[in-house]
Design an enzyme around this catalytic site. Structure first.
Site, PDB file in Angstrom:
ATOM      1  N   PRO A   1      42.878  43.810  48.463  1.00  0.00           N
ATOM      2  CA  PRO A   1      41.442  44.027  48.685  1.00  0.00           C
ATOM      3  C   PRO A   1      40.929  43.717  50.088  1.00  0.00           C
ATOM      4  O   PRO A   1      41.437  42.831  50.754  1.00  0.00           O
ATOM      5  CB  PRO A   1      40.774  43.095  47.689  1.00  0.00           C
ATOM      6  CG  PRO A   1      41.807  42.779  46.696  1.00  0.00           C
ATOM      7  CD  PRO A   1      43.102  42.838  47.389  1.00  0.00           C
TER       8      PRO A   1
ATOM      9  N   LYS B   1      44.742  39.729  42.543  1.00  0.00           N
ATOM     10  CA  LYS B   1      45.579  40.103  43.688  1.00  0.00           C
ATOM     11  C   LYS B   1      45.940  38.834  44.461  1.00  0.00           C
ATOM     12  O   LYS B   1      45.148  37.891  44.514  1.00  0.00           O
ATOM     13  CB  LYS B   1      44.840  41.077  44.617  1.00  0.00           C
ATOM     14  CG  LYS B   1      44.403  42.363  43.964  1.00  0.00           C
ATOM     15  CD  LYS B   1      45.558  43.323  43.823  1.00  0.00           C
ATOM     16  CE  LYS B   1      45.054  44.667  43.297  1.00  0.00           C
ATOM     17  NZ  LYS B   1      46.095  45.673  43.320  1.00  0.00           N
TER      18      LYS B   1
ATOM     19  N   ILE C   1      42.715  48.427  45.274  1.00  0.00           N
ATOM     20  CA  ILE C   1      43.573  49.431  44.665  1.00  0.00           C
ATOM     21  C   ILE C   1      43.775  49.091  43.193  1.00  0.00           C
ATOM     22  O   ILE C   1      44.258  48.016  42.853  1.00  0.00           O
ATOM     23  CB  ILE C   1      44.951  49.491  45.371  1.00  0.00           C
ATOM     24  CG1 ILE C   1      44.784  49.966  46.809  1.00  0.00           C
ATOM     25  CG2 ILE C   1      45.918  50.391  44.615  1.00  0.00           C
ATOM     26  CD1 ILE C   1      46.047  49.901  47.621  1.00  0.00           C
TER      27      ILE C   1
END
Length: 115
Positions: free
Chosen positions: A2, A33, A65
């Site tokens: 991110p 993440k 993502i």
């Protein structure tokens, strides 16, 4: 991936020294993440208004993502707004946040796309 980018009219001196590490920890918890791929960018001292007022405000983007989307964004919205208000003192009604789900083929890291 991110990438969390905040443009604000707050002065640089008004950004808490621990903000980037707090933002990283927050996003690790919320997005799952690893911290090693987290990009936090604060752009203070911007000439900007919100609602024709120069009170503290921000324009925020979060690029990620595969984790974000309609359901996750609804869950994340109040938490993210609370975080910004608590950390930076920017009221919830004084910013916009745009959340992007980035396609792997659109992101270059370490000299290659991620697809």
């Amino acid at each position: 991936m991110p990438a969390f980018i905040i443009s604000t009219n707050l002065k640089k001196a008004e950004i808490p020294i621990q903000f980037c590490s707090e933002a990283t920890a927050f996003l690790v918890r919320e997005l799952g993440k690893p911290a090693e791929v987290m990009l936090i960018q604060v752009c203070p001292d911007q000439v900007m208004t919100f609602g024709n007022s120069a009170e503290p405000c921000a324009n925020i983007t979060l690029h990620c993502i595969g984790v974000v989307g309609p359901e996750k964004n609804r869950e994340l919205a109040p938490k993210l707004s609370d975080f910004i208000e608590k950390q930076l003192g920017i009221k919830k009604d004084r910013s916009y946040t745009i959340i992007y789900d980035v396609d792997k083929s659109s992101l270059v890291w370490n000299g290659a796309t991620l697809d």
